[in-house]
Write a protein that holds these residues in place. Structure first.
Motif, PDB file in Angstrom:
ATOM      1  N   ARG A 147      64.865  47.008 -65.048  1.00  0.00           N
ATOM      2  CA  ARG A 147      64.653  48.445 -64.926  1.00  0.00           C
ATOM      3  C   ARG A 147      65.322  49.020 -63.679  1.00  0.00           C
ATOM      4  NH1 ARG A 147      62.138  46.072 -68.345  1.00  0.00           N
ATOM      5  NH2 ARG A 147      61.658  47.111 -70.289  1.00  0.00           N
ATOM      6  N   LEU A 148      65.270  48.247 -62.606  1.00  0.00           N
ATOM      7  CA  LEU A 148      65.937  48.651 -61.375  1.00  0.00           C
ATOM      8  C   LEU A 148      67.439  48.767 -61.615  1.00  0.00           C
ATOM      9  CD1 LEU A 148      65.095  49.052 -58.382  1.00  0.00           C
ATOM     10  CD2 LEU A 148      65.921  46.748 -57.961  1.00  0.00           C
ATOM     11  N   LEU A 149      67.964  47.753 -62.275  1.00  0.00           N
ATOM     12  CA  LEU A 149      69.407  47.725 -62.518  1.00  0.00           C
ATOM     13  C   LEU A 149      69.817  48.934 -63.357  1.00  0.00           C
ATOM     14  CD1 LEU A 149      72.012  46.123 -62.135  1.00  0.00           C
ATOM     15  CD2 LEU A 149      71.532  44.960 -64.273  1.00  0.00           C
ATOM     16  N   GLN A 150      68.984  49.246 -64.342  1.00  0.00           N
ATOM     17  CA  GLN A 150      69.361  50.347 -65.196  1.00  0.00           C
ATOM     18  C   GLN A 150      69.388  51.670 -64.432  1.00  0.00           C
ATOM     19  OE1 GLN A 150      67.120  51.696 -68.639  1.00  0.00           O
ATOM     20  NE2 GLN A 150      68.963  51.360 -69.844  1.00  0.00           N
ATOM     21  N   ARG A 151      68.483  51.822 -63.478  1.00  0.00           N
ATOM     22  CA  ARG A 151      68.457  53.061 -62.712  1.00  0.00           C
ATOM     23  C   ARG A 151      69.626  53.142 -61.750  1.00  0.00           C
ATOM     24  NH1 ARG A 151      63.141  55.922 -61.811  1.00  0.00           N
ATOM     25  NH2 ARG A 151      64.682  57.536 -62.008  1.00  0.00           N
ATOM     26  N   LEU A 152      70.004  52.003 -61.194  1.00  0.00           N
ATOM     27  CA  LEU A 152      70.981  52.028 -60.109  1.00  0.00           C
ATOM     28  C   LEU A 152      72.422  51.874 -60.573  1.00  0.00           C
ATOM     29  CD1 LEU A 152      69.253  49.974 -57.284  1.00  0.00           C
ATOM     30  CD2 LEU A 152      69.150  52.408 -57.770  1.00  0.00           C
ATOM     31  N   ALA A 153      72.626  51.178 -61.674  1.00  0.00           N
ATOM     32  CA  ALA A 153      74.005  50.838 -62.043  1.00  0.00           C
ATOM     33  C   ALA A 153      74.755  52.061 -62.550  1.00  0.00           C
ATOM     34  CB  ALA A 153      74.005  49.751 -63.103  1.00  0.00           C
ATOM     35  N   HIS A 154      76.053  52.083 -62.297  1.00  0.00           N
ATOM     36  CA  HIS A 154      76.840  53.216 -62.773  1.00  0.00           C
ATOM     37  C   HIS A 154      77.353  53.012 -64.187  1.00  0.00           C
ATOM     38  CE1 HIS A 154      80.431  50.905 -61.922  1.00  0.00           C
ATOM     39  NE2 HIS A 154      79.950  50.661 -60.722  1.00  0.00           N
ATOM     40  N   VAL A 155      77.110  51.837 -64.771  1.00  0.00           N
ATOM     41  CA  VAL A 155      77.306  51.733 -66.218  1.00  0.00           C
ATOM     42  C   VAL A 155      75.938  51.491 -66.826  1.00  0.00           C
ATOM     43  CG1 VAL A 155      79.660  50.839 -66.206  1.00  0.00           C
ATOM     44  CG2 VAL A 155      77.754  49.257 -66.083  1.00  0.00           C
ATOM     45  N   ASP A 156      75.813  51.821 -68.094  1.00  0.00           N
ATOM     46  CA  ASP A 156      74.521  51.720 -68.735  1.00  0.00           C
ATOM     47  C   ASP A 156      74.317  50.290 -69.229  1.00  0.00           C
ATOM     48  OD1 ASP A 156      72.167  52.587 -69.616  1.00  0.00           O
ATOM     49  OD2 ASP A 156      72.916  53.531 -71.447  1.00  0.00           O
ATOM     50  N   ARG A 183      81.432  37.421 -61.576  1.00  0.00           N
ATOM     51  CA  ARG A 183      81.276  37.574 -63.006  1.00  0.00           C
ATOM     52  C   ARG A 183      79.835  37.822 -63.368  1.00  0.00           C
ATOM     53  NH1 ARG A 183      85.865  37.760 -66.229  1.00  0.00           N
ATOM     54  NH2 ARG A 183      87.443  37.669 -64.631  1.00  0.00           N
ATOM     55  N   TYR A 184      79.478  39.072 -63.496  1.00  0.00           N
ATOM     56  CA  TYR A 184      78.154  39.342 -64.020  1.00  0.00           C
ATOM     57  C   TYR A 184      78.382  39.818 -65.443  1.00  0.00           C
ATOM     58  CZ  TYR A 184      73.390  40.952 -64.320  1.00  0.00           C
ATOM     59  OH  TYR A 184      72.086  41.132 -64.702  1.00  0.00           O
ATOM     60  N   LEU A 185      78.344  38.854 -66.370  1.00  0.00           N
ATOM     61  CA  LEU A 185      78.888  39.116 -67.697  1.00  0.00           C
ATOM     62  C   LEU A 185      78.192  40.235 -68.444  1.00  0.00           C
ATOM     63  CD1 LEU A 185      80.000  35.843 -69.391  1.00  0.00           C
ATOM     64  CD2 LEU A 185      81.260  37.955 -69.126  1.00  0.00           C
ATOM     65  N   ARG A 186      76.866  40.278 -68.321  1.00  0.00           N
ATOM     66  CA  ARG A 186      76.197  41.311 -69.121  1.00  0.00           C
ATOM     67  C   ARG A 186      76.520  42.699 -68.608  1.00  0.00           C
ATOM     68  NH1 ARG A 186      70.596  38.441 -67.315  1.00  0.00           N
ATOM     69  NH2 ARG A 186      71.894  36.618 -67.333  1.00  0.00           N
ATOM     70  N   GLY A 187      76.896  42.789 -67.335  1.00  0.00           N
ATOM     71  CA  GLY A 187      77.351  44.077 -66.808  1.00  0.00           C
ATOM     72  C   GLY A 187      78.761  44.395 -67.266  1.00  0.00           C
ATOM     73  N   LEU A 188      79.645  43.418 -67.131  1.00  0.00           N
ATOM     74  CA  LEU A 188      81.034  43.617 -67.550  1.00  0.00           C
ATOM     75  C   LEU A 188      81.107  43.975 -69.031  1.00  0.00           C
ATOM     76  CD1 LEU A 188      82.709  40.614 -65.690  1.00  0.00           C
ATOM     77  CD2 LEU A 188      82.713  43.029 -65.051  1.00  0.00           C
ATOM     78  N   ARG A 189      80.243  43.296 -69.790  1.00  0.00           N
ATOM     79  CA  ARG A 189      80.206  43.537 -71.227  1.00  0.00           C
ATOM     80  C   ARG A 189      79.855  44.994 -71.541  1.00  0.00           C
ATOM     81  NH1 ARG A 189      75.654  40.015 -73.164  1.00  0.00           N
ATOM     82  NH2 ARG A 189      74.357  41.838 -72.895  1.00  0.00           N
ATOM     83  N   SER A 190      78.966  45.579 -70.754  1.00  0.00           N
ATOM     84  CA  SER A 190      78.650  46.997 -70.960  1.00  0.00           C
ATOM     85  C   SER A 190      79.788  47.863 -70.460  1.00  0.00           C
ATOM     86  CB  SER A 190      77.392  47.400 -70.198  1.00  0.00           C
ATOM     87  OG  SER A 190      76.333  46.606 -70.580  1.00  0.00           O
ATOM     88  N   TRP A 191      80.397  47.418 -69.362  1.00  0.00           N
ATOM     89  CA  TRP A 191      81.430  48.216 -68.727  1.00  0.00           C
ATOM     90  C   TRP A 191      82.610  48.456 -69.654  1.00  0.00           C
ATOM     91  CZ3 TRP A 191      86.497  47.041 -67.597  1.00  0.00           C
ATOM     92  CH2 TRP A 191      87.158  47.958 -66.769  1.00  0.00           C
ATOM     93  N   VAL A 192      82.988  47.433 -70.469  1.00  0.00           N
ATOM     94  CA  VAL A 192      84.190  47.571 -71.282  1.00  0.00           C
ATOM     95  C   VAL A 192      84.080  48.669 -72.333  1.00  0.00           C
ATOM     96  CG1 VAL A 192      85.011  45.203 -71.011  1.00  0.00           C
ATOM     97  CG2 VAL A 192      83.489  45.757 -72.884  1.00  0.00           C
ATOM     98  N   ILE A 223      71.086  39.918 -57.342  1.00  0.00           N
ATOM     99  CA  ILE A 223      71.813  40.655 -56.302  1.00  0.00           C
ATOM    100  C   ILE A 223      73.262  40.856 -56.726  1.00  0.00           C
ATOM    101  CG2 ILE A 223      72.617  40.574 -53.903  1.00  0.00           C
ATOM    102  CD1 ILE A 223      70.045  39.224 -53.153  1.00  0.00           C
ATOM    103  N   ASP A 224      73.875  39.819 -57.308  1.00  0.00           N
ATOM    104  CA  ASP A 224      75.232  39.967 -57.838  1.00  0.00           C
ATOM    105  C   ASP A 224      75.314  41.138 -58.798  1.00  0.00           C
ATOM    106  OD1 ASP A 224      76.481  37.993 -56.527  1.00  0.00           O
ATOM    107  OD2 ASP A 224      76.414  36.524 -58.154  1.00  0.00           O
ATOM    108  N   GLY A 225      74.348  41.193 -59.700  1.00  0.00           N
ATOM    109  CA  GLY A 225      74.334  42.257 -60.699  1.00  0.00           C
ATOM    110  C   GLY A 225      74.253  43.618 -60.050  1.00  0.00           C
ATOM    111  N   LEU A 226      73.332  43.753 -59.109  1.00  0.00           N
ATOM    112  CA  LEU A 226      73.143  45.053 -58.457  1.00  0.00           C
ATOM    113  C   LEU A 226      74.376  45.450 -57.671  1.00  0.00           C
ATOM    114  CD1 LEU A 226      69.491  45.049 -57.114  1.00  0.00           C
ATOM    115  CD2 LEU A 226      70.507  46.510 -58.840  1.00  0.00           C
ATOM    116  N   VAL A 227      74.888  44.518 -56.883  1.00  0.00           N
ATOM    117  CA  VAL A 227      75.975  44.874 -55.976  1.00  0.00           C
ATOM    118  C   VAL A 227      77.280  45.112 -56.732  1.00  0.00           C
ATOM    119  CG1 VAL A 227      77.338  44.066 -54.031  1.00  0.00           C
ATOM    120  CG2 VAL A 227      74.890  43.773 -54.018  1.00  0.00           C
ATOM    121  N   SER A 228      77.503  44.346 -57.824  1.00  0.00           N
ATOM    122  CA  SER A 228      78.791  44.607 -58.492  1.00  0.00           C
ATOM    123  C   SER A 228      78.750  45.819 -59.399  1.00  0.00           C
ATOM    124  CB  SER A 228      79.314  43.398 -59.264  1.00  0.00           C
ATOM    125  OG  SER A 228      78.381  42.414 -59.396  1.00  0.00           O
TER     126      SER A 228
END
Ligand code: UDP
Ligand code: MG
Length: 321
Positions: A147-156, A183-192, A223-228
């Motif tokens: 939930r934190l990640l979803q609020r903070l990240a600039h991709v959904d 490589r935070y794959l689940r983030g990159l996967r959303s980013w594409v 932390i990797d997920g949040l920071v990247s």
């Protein structure tokens, strides 16, 4: 079984393996059970992430017996995300499915993903509705983190989705060409982007063996997920700094006022000063720490080392079957 001559398989399963000797046999059986329910050939790409048990020997053996089994063995333990990256580089299929080796991601769910892929979706990720037999503390911090990640990240980044997913070849190519080391794959996967959808499933307990992730590994992944994927922590440091400055100004004003207008009021200095010093010290340390997280990542990127080192490959077309 014997295939390959005709070119690339239709489906690749990419599976990171770290000390999973007790799960591989069962995993193989379950994957094999999918074969006649699929409309094309499969390959299974196992990435041995520096296991210290018999996992590699097991994989070599499987590879000898079944041409669908391929493996890469990394020279040491590089971590799950890097292992997955290696697997994605290696996989040839038109649709690539990522899953864990411990059967927490049931292979049968892949069939549901494939259906959605055939409908035209290019990324199908699995969302867990339930986690069986996981410690409440792990469930709790997973809940908070997503939930934190979803609020903070600039991709959904979708809630409660792990690495378990299917990706179209086109998406995999994009991921393979992303230059970053982190490589935070689940983030990159959303980013594409691309057409994405989810399937829901209940996460099973581990089939055998212990969790390979320690609390520190999970925390570092978080932390990797949040920071990247977010610059919010940096901004947070700035805001806290600004607030602290404001508080200090107000306090200075108050002291000045008391000194001039009400010289008799008891302004005790020491406690206030101590509090202020400690508070500012804390703010500064935290801010430096946050800066460090980002600078450390720049450093990693700049070094430009390869992401992983491969020590052994069990390629397609080598085995007898
Ligand atoms: N794994 C890996 N390298 C590691 C840790 C884990 O390749 O350093 C693999 C592991 O073998 C498994 C998957 O990553 O296939 C998920 O690991 P685990 O089950 O320990 O994590 P959890 O499911 O509890 O998040
Ligand atoms: Mg697991």
């Amino acid at each position: 079984m014997g295939n390959r001559e005709g070119g690339n398989p239709r489906y690749s399963f990419v599976i990171p393996v770290y000390n999973e000797e007790r799960n591989l046999g069962e995993l193989y059986r379950r994957l094999d059970g999918l074969s006649d329910r699929l409309d094309g050939e499969m390959e299974w790409v196992f990435i041995n992430d520096g296991s210290r048990d018999q996992s590699l020997a097991f994989l070599r053996n499987l590879h000898q017996q079944d041409s669908r089994v391929t493996y890469i063995s990394l020279a040491r333990n590089f971590g799950q995300q890097i292992a997955l990256t290696a697997g994605l580089h290696f996989a040839q299929g038109e649709a690539v499915i990522i899953m864990d080796a411990d059967l927490q991601d049931p292979p049968e769910v892949a069939l549901m993903m494939i259906e959605r892929w055939q409908e035209g979706y290019q990324v199908v990720y699995a969302q867990r509705t339930k986690r069986h037999q996981e410690h409440w503390l792990k469930r709790f911090y997973a809940y908070v983190f997503y939930r934190l990640l979803q609020r903070l990240a600039h991709v959904d980044i979708p809630l409660d989705s792990g690495d378990f997913c299917l990706m179209d070849r086109q998406v995999v190519e994009v991921l393979n060409h992303l230059p970053e080391r982190n490589r935070y794959l689940r983030g990159l996967r959303s980013w594409v982007g691309f057409a994405q959808t989810s399937v829901r499933f209940e996460r099973s307990p581990r089939f055998a063996g212990d969790r390979q992730y320690t609390f520190t590994k999970s925390l570092s992944l978080a932390i990797d997920g949040l920071v990247s994927f977010s610059k919010v922590p940096l901004r947070l440091a700035t805001y806290t700094g600004l607030c602290a400055a404001l508080v200090a100004l107000i306090m200075a004003g108050m002291v000045l006022y008391w000194r001039i207008v009400a010289p008799d009021s008891p302004v005790t200095g020491l406690a206030t000063i101590l509090i202020a010093v400690f508070f500012l010290g804390a703010v500064q340390l935290v801010s430096i720490g946050i800066l460090g997280e980002y600078i450390g990542r720049i450093y990693e990127e700049v070094k430009g080392r390869p992401l992983y080192v491969v020590s052994e490959v069990g390629d397609r077309g080598e085995s007898k079957a």
